[in-house]
Design an enzyme around this catalytic site. Structure first.
Site, PDB file in Angstrom:
ATOM      1  N   HIS A 184      74.662  50.496  29.088  1.00 54.45           N
ATOM      2  CA  HIS A 184      73.757  50.731  29.914  1.00 54.45           C
ATOM      3  C   HIS A 184      73.532  49.428  31.057  1.00 54.45           C
ATOM      4  CE1 HIS A 184      69.067  51.697  30.429  1.00 54.45           C
ATOM      5  NE2 HIS A 184      69.968  52.125  31.639  1.00 54.45           N
ATOM      6  N   TYR A 186      63.752  51.297  28.112  1.00 57.25           N
ATOM      7  CA  TYR A 186      62.458  52.182  28.836  1.00 57.25           C
ATOM      8  C   TYR A 186      61.317  51.731  27.719  1.00 57.25           C
ATOM      9  CZ  TYR A 186      66.176  54.868  30.816  1.00 57.25           C
ATOM     10  OH  TYR A 186      67.505  55.027  31.479  1.00 57.25           O
TER      11      TYR A 186
END
Length: 328
Positions: free
Chosen positions: A138, A54
């Site tokens: 992830h 992010y």
């Protein structure tokens, strides 16, 4: 407070997704990011989720700075492994990956044991923490074998050593998450976008498996990246412009919600939370106003007649749990 699987790690029913403060789609100032985290705290949210992906580490840095000074024992932080950030000097921005930040690093997939440890060490440095509570593998969509054979055992070892409290996997699809639930001893899986008012994909495989195994499920993407928050032409669904068919369906849901005196946003948050396997619903926000709106909607009961009409109209499977009516 709920807890993740058998780990005992506490999470609130509504949690804060920090992709937005990593400049997802658009730039956010430091002050706006800190205000968003502060509003989450004031609203009673105590679980905060971030990732190196992010904003090329920006989300982690901002979240760590915003939480600094708050009592560490009172909040839970999760981050993710699988993408290492390597410095580059090519210029440009990261908008191709969805983040309005300078392209100072490149992402390198690595689900090896060494990669997991290096990624976690770098995250701790960016967060300014000695420990995170939860670590997810992830998006191992194209790296499932390495993630299960190498990444998962590394996380299992870190958990056994007390370095992290809970471990899991986070993805935008259910098939591989269901495999993690069935083949490993993960405490939790984070499923983004696959259990919403528009997508019930997790209902038949992942959620029953998690229930059987005692694995917690955190639901992300309850608004399907925007469409269920504000259905209008140009709204996004799974990070792309929504099709006319999906937009029409979302507008229909919004109209039914309005007739029953509720909002589509409230219903979108309440729906996944009603499943017994779901421990927390992750709401992404980039401002204090967005956080306060989510918290208010999450706390507002949705009328039972709304759910009944969705079933009657074929907009909700008969097998999907809905919130229990308030006691009379």
């Amino acid at each position: 407070m709920n807890t993740l699987g058998r780990s005992g790690v506490p999470v609130t029913g509504l949690s804060f997704g920090a992709a937005g403060i990593g400049n997802l789609y658009t730039e956010v100032t430091d002050e706006q990011a800190y205000e968003a985290v502060g509003a989450a705290w004031t609203s009673g949210i105590r679980y905060f989720d971030t990732a190196p992906h992010y904003g090329l580490g920006l989300s982690e840095r901002r979240l760590g700075a915003a939480l600094r000074g708050l009592p560490r024992a009172e909040y839970t932080v999760s981050t993710k492994v699988g993408r290492l950030l390597e410095p580059v000097d090519t210029g440009g921005d990261d908008l191709a990956d969805g983040f309005a930040v300078p392209a100072t690093h490149r992402r390198v997939w690595d689900f090896s044991a060494d990669g997991v440890r290096r990624s976690l060490d770098a995250s701790l440095e960016r967060l300014g923490l000695d420990q995170v509570d939860v670590v997810y593998l992830h998006d191992p969509d194209d790296h499932a074998e390495q993630a299960i054979r190498e990444g998962y055992p590394a996380l299992e070892e870190l958990r056994s050593q007390g370095v992290v409290g809970a471990i899991g996997a986070g993805m935008n699809q259910t098939e591989t998450l269901t495999r993690f639930v069935r083949e490993t001893d993960v405490d939790v899986v984070l499923c983004a976008g696959r259990y919403t008012l528009l997508d019930h994909g997790a209902l038949t495989g992942l959620l029953p498996a998690a229930r059987d195994r005692g694995t917690s499920v955190v639901i992300g993407g309850a608004f399907n990246s925007g469409l269920l928050a504000d259905p209008r032409p140009g709204a996004t669904y799974d990070y792309a412009v929504a099709s006319d068919e999906l937009l029409d369906r979302a507008l229909r849901l919004k109209e039914i919600a309005g007739r029953h005196g509720t909002s589509l946003r409230a219903a979108a948050l309440a729906f996944p939370a009603a499943h017994p396997a779901v421990t927390s619903v992750l709401a992404g926000a980039r401002s204090g106003a967005e956080v306060r709106d989510c918290a208010e909607r999450f706390a507002t009961p949705v009328p039972p007649d709304f759910w009944r009409e969705l079933r009657t109209e074929g907009l909700l499977p008969a097998t999907a749990p809905v919130p229990a009516p308030e006691p009379s």
